[in-house]
Design a protein around this motif. Structure first.
Motif, PDB file in Angstrom:
ATOM      1  N   GLU A 169     -35.262   7.633 -48.544  1.00 54.22           N
ATOM      2  CA  GLU A 169     -35.094   6.192 -48.291  1.00 54.22           C
ATOM      3  C   GLU A 169     -33.784   5.943 -47.537  1.00 54.22           C
ATOM      4  O   GLU A 169     -33.733   5.081 -46.646  1.00 54.22           O
ATOM      5  N   GLU A 170     -32.777   6.667 -47.908  1.00 53.14           N
ATOM      6  CA  GLU A 170     -31.477   6.479 -47.242  1.00 53.14           C
ATOM      7  C   GLU A 170     -31.538   6.926 -45.779  1.00 53.14           C
ATOM      8  O   GLU A 170     -30.834   6.368 -44.937  1.00 53.14           O
ATOM      9  N   ARG A 171     -32.318   7.931 -45.463  1.00 53.11           N
ATOM     10  CA  ARG A 171     -32.457   8.410 -44.082  1.00 53.11           C
ATOM     11  C   ARG A 171     -33.242   7.427 -43.214  1.00 53.11           C
ATOM     12  O   ARG A 171     -33.038   7.413 -41.995  1.00 53.11           O
ATOM     13  N   THR A 172     -34.128   6.678 -43.784  1.00 59.43           N
ATOM     14  CA  THR A 172     -34.921   5.756 -42.955  1.00 59.43           C
ATOM     15  C   THR A 172     -34.358   4.402 -42.850  1.00 59.43           C
ATOM     16  O   THR A 172     -33.455   3.887 -43.242  1.00 59.43           O
TER      17      THR A 172
END
Length: 172
Positions: A169-172
Protein backbone atom coordinates in the motif's frame (compact mmCIF):
# COMPACT_ATOMS: atom_id res chain seq x y z
CA UNK A 1 -101.33 -40.34 49.78
CA UNK A 2 -98.54 -42.73 50.68
CA UNK A 3 -96.81 -43.02 53.99
CA UNK A 4 -93.35 -44.30 54.43
CA UNK A 5 -91.57 -46.64 56.72
CA UNK A 6 -88.01 -45.89 57.70
CA UNK A 7 -85.09 -47.24 59.68
CA UNK A 8 -85.12 -43.90 61.50
CA UNK A 9 -87.85 -43.86 64.16
CA UNK A 10 -88.36 -40.13 63.59
CA UNK A 11 -89.55 -40.71 60.01
CA UNK A 12 -91.84 -43.72 60.59
CA UNK A 13 -95.36 -42.87 59.48
CA UNK A 14 -94.31 -39.66 57.70
CA UNK A 15 -95.91 -38.79 54.37
CA UNK A 16 -93.66 -39.43 51.38
CA UNK A 17 -92.73 -36.10 49.74
CA UNK A 18 -94.64 -35.25 46.54
CA UNK A 19 -91.51 -34.69 44.45
CA UNK A 20 -90.44 -38.30 45.15
CA UNK A 21 -93.82 -39.63 43.97
CA UNK A 22 -93.88 -37.39 40.89
CA UNK A 23 -90.35 -38.44 39.94
CA UNK A 24 -91.30 -42.14 40.27
CA UNK A 25 -94.46 -41.63 38.18
CA UNK A 26 -92.43 -40.02 35.36
CA UNK A 27 -90.29 -43.14 34.96
CA UNK A 28 -90.47 -44.63 31.49
CA UNK A 29 -87.76 -47.21 30.92
CA UNK A 30 -85.38 -46.41 33.75
CA UNK A 31 -85.21 -48.89 36.59
CA UNK A 32 -84.57 -46.25 39.26
CA UNK A 33 -85.07 -42.56 40.03
CA UNK A 34 -83.02 -39.91 41.83
CA UNK A 35 -83.85 -36.70 43.69
CA UNK A 36 -81.58 -34.23 45.43
CA UNK A 37 -82.96 -32.44 48.49
CA UNK A 38 -81.31 -29.68 50.47
CA UNK A 39 -79.67 -32.07 52.89
CA UNK A 40 -79.83 -35.49 51.18
CA UNK A 41 -79.49 -37.54 48.03
CA UNK A 42 -82.38 -39.92 47.36
CA UNK A 43 -82.34 -42.95 45.05
CA UNK A 44 -85.48 -45.00 44.58
CA UNK A 45 -86.84 -47.98 42.66
CA UNK A 46 -90.50 -48.62 41.95
CA UNK A 47 -92.23 -51.82 43.08
CA UNK A 48 -94.20 -53.23 40.15
CA UNK A 49 -96.71 -56.06 40.44
CA UNK A 50 -97.23 -58.95 37.97
CA UNK A 51 -99.65 -56.85 35.92
CA UNK A 52 -97.08 -54.09 35.29
CA UNK A 53 -98.67 -51.64 37.69
CA UNK A 54 -96.59 -49.60 40.17
CA UNK A 55 -97.77 -50.44 43.67
CA UNK A 56 -95.10 -48.67 45.71
CA UNK A 57 -91.42 -48.07 45.88
CA UNK A 58 -88.28 -48.26 47.91
CA UNK A 59 -86.14 -45.15 48.45
CA UNK A 60 -82.71 -44.81 49.97
CA UNK A 61 -81.96 -41.45 51.55
CA UNK A 62 -78.30 -40.57 52.13
CA UNK A 63 -76.96 -37.50 53.90
CA UNK A 64 -75.20 -34.86 51.78
CA UNK A 65 -72.95 -33.95 54.71
CA UNK A 66 -71.67 -37.53 54.88
CA UNK A 67 -70.89 -37.57 51.15
CA UNK A 68 -69.26 -34.16 51.30
CA UNK A 69 -67.05 -35.22 54.21
CA UNK A 70 -66.00 -38.33 52.26
CA UNK A 71 -65.30 -36.28 49.12
CA UNK A 72 -63.29 -33.78 51.17
CA UNK A 73 -61.31 -36.59 52.78
CA UNK A 74 -60.62 -38.09 49.35
CA UNK A 75 -59.55 -34.67 48.03
CA UNK A 76 -57.07 -34.27 50.90
CA UNK A 77 -55.62 -37.74 50.28
CA UNK A 78 -55.30 -37.09 46.52
CA UNK A 79 -53.65 -33.72 47.23
CA UNK A 80 -51.09 -35.40 49.50
CA UNK A 81 -50.35 -38.04 46.87
CA UNK A 82 -50.05 -35.34 44.19
CA UNK A 83 -47.56 -33.28 46.22
CA UNK A 84 -45.52 -36.37 47.11
CA UNK A 85 -45.38 -37.35 43.42
CA UNK A 86 -44.40 -33.83 42.31
CA UNK A 87 -41.75 -33.57 45.04
CA UNK A 88 -40.31 -36.96 44.15
CA UNK A 89 -40.22 -36.04 40.47
CA UNK A 90 -38.49 -32.73 41.26
CA UNK A 91 -35.85 -34.35 43.46
CA UNK A 92 -35.23 -37.07 40.88
CA UNK A 93 -34.88 -34.46 38.12
CA UNK A 94 -32.36 -32.45 40.16
CA UNK A 95 -30.37 -35.61 40.89
CA UNK A 96 -30.29 -36.63 37.21
CA UNK A 97 -29.21 -33.13 36.12
CA UNK A 98 -26.50 -33.08 38.80
CA UNK A 99 -25.15 -36.48 37.73
CA UNK A 100 -25.26 -35.51 34.05
CA UNK A 101 -23.45 -32.19 34.50
CA UNK A 102 -20.92 -33.56 36.98
CA UNK A 103 -19.06 -35.36 34.18
CA UNK A 104 -19.19 -32.28 31.95
CA UNK A 105 -17.87 -30.15 34.81
CA UNK A 106 -14.99 -32.54 35.38
CA UNK A 107 -14.08 -32.51 31.68
CA UNK A 108 -14.23 -28.72 31.62
CA UNK A 109 -11.99 -28.51 34.70
CA UNK A 110 -9.45 -30.86 33.07
CA UNK A 111 -9.44 -28.77 29.90
CA UNK A 112 -9.04 -25.54 31.87
CA UNK A 113 -6.16 -27.01 33.88
CA UNK A 114 -4.47 -28.22 30.67
CA UNK A 115 -4.81 -24.82 29.05
CA UNK A 116 -3.46 -23.08 32.13
CA UNK A 117 -0.54 -25.51 32.40
CA UNK A 118 0.29 -25.03 28.71
CA UNK A 119 0.14 -21.26 29.03
CA UNK A 120 2.24 -21.15 32.21
CA UNK A 121 5.14 -23.47 31.22
CA UNK A 122 7.54 -22.49 28.41
CA UNK A 123 8.74 -25.25 26.07
CA UNK A 124 12.30 -26.54 26.13
CA UNK A 125 13.16 -28.41 22.90
CA UNK A 126 15.32 -31.57 22.84
CA UNK A 127 17.44 -32.80 19.97
CA UNK A 128 14.67 -35.15 18.74
CA UNK A 129 12.27 -32.20 18.19
CA UNK A 130 9.95 -33.05 21.10
CA UNK A 131 9.72 -30.44 23.80
CA UNK A 132 10.33 -31.43 27.41
CA UNK A 133 6.95 -30.02 28.23
CA UNK A 134 5.18 -32.38 25.81
CA UNK A 135 6.94 -35.44 27.23
CA UNK A 136 5.37 -34.92 30.68
CA UNK A 137 1.87 -34.06 29.43
CA UNK A 138 -1.31 -36.07 29.24
CA UNK A 139 -2.85 -36.70 25.84
CA UNK A 140 -5.35 -33.88 26.33
CA UNK A 141 -2.58 -31.47 27.31
CA UNK A 142 -0.58 -32.48 24.23
CA UNK A 143 -3.57 -31.73 21.99
CA UNK A 144 -4.05 -28.36 23.67
CA UNK A 145 -0.35 -27.60 23.20
CA UNK A 146 -0.50 -28.57 19.51
CA UNK A 147 -3.54 -26.34 19.07
CA UNK A 148 -1.69 -23.46 20.73
CA UNK A 149 1.39 -23.96 18.54
CA UNK A 150 -0.68 -24.07 15.33
CA UNK A 151 -2.65 -21.02 16.42
CA UNK A 152 0.57 -19.10 17.06
CA UNK A 153 1.90 -20.15 13.63
CA UNK A 154 -1.34 -19.04 11.98
CA UNK A 155 -1.26 -15.68 13.79
CA UNK A 156 2.39 -15.16 12.78
CA UNK A 157 1.52 -15.94 9.15
CA UNK A 158 -1.41 -13.50 9.27
CA UNK A 159 0.80 -10.83 10.79
CA UNK A 160 3.38 -11.35 8.05
CA UNK A 161 0.68 -11.05 5.34
CA UNK A 162 -0.60 -7.90 7.03
CA UNK A 163 2.89 -6.39 6.99
CA UNK A 164 3.31 -7.32 3.32
CA UNK A 165 0.00 -5.63 2.46
CA UNK A 166 1.04 -2.48 4.32
CA UNK A 167 4.29 -2.25 2.39
CA UNK A 168 2.46 -2.76 -0.91
CA UNK A 169 0.00 0.00 0.00
CA UNK A 170 2.83 2.37 0.81
CA UNK A 171 4.45 1.72 -2.60
CA UNK A 172 1.29 2.57 -4.52
Amino acid sequence: MMTGSSTSMVEVGQIVPDNWLKTQQRLTKEAYWTVTDQDAFIVGVPLINNFGKTVGGVALRSSKAYHQSKVQSMFIQLSKIFFIAISSFGILTILIVFLFFREITRSFAKMSASLQKTADNPSVMHEDGISEKKMNMSELEQHVCEFKDKSEEALAALYQVQQTLKTLEERT
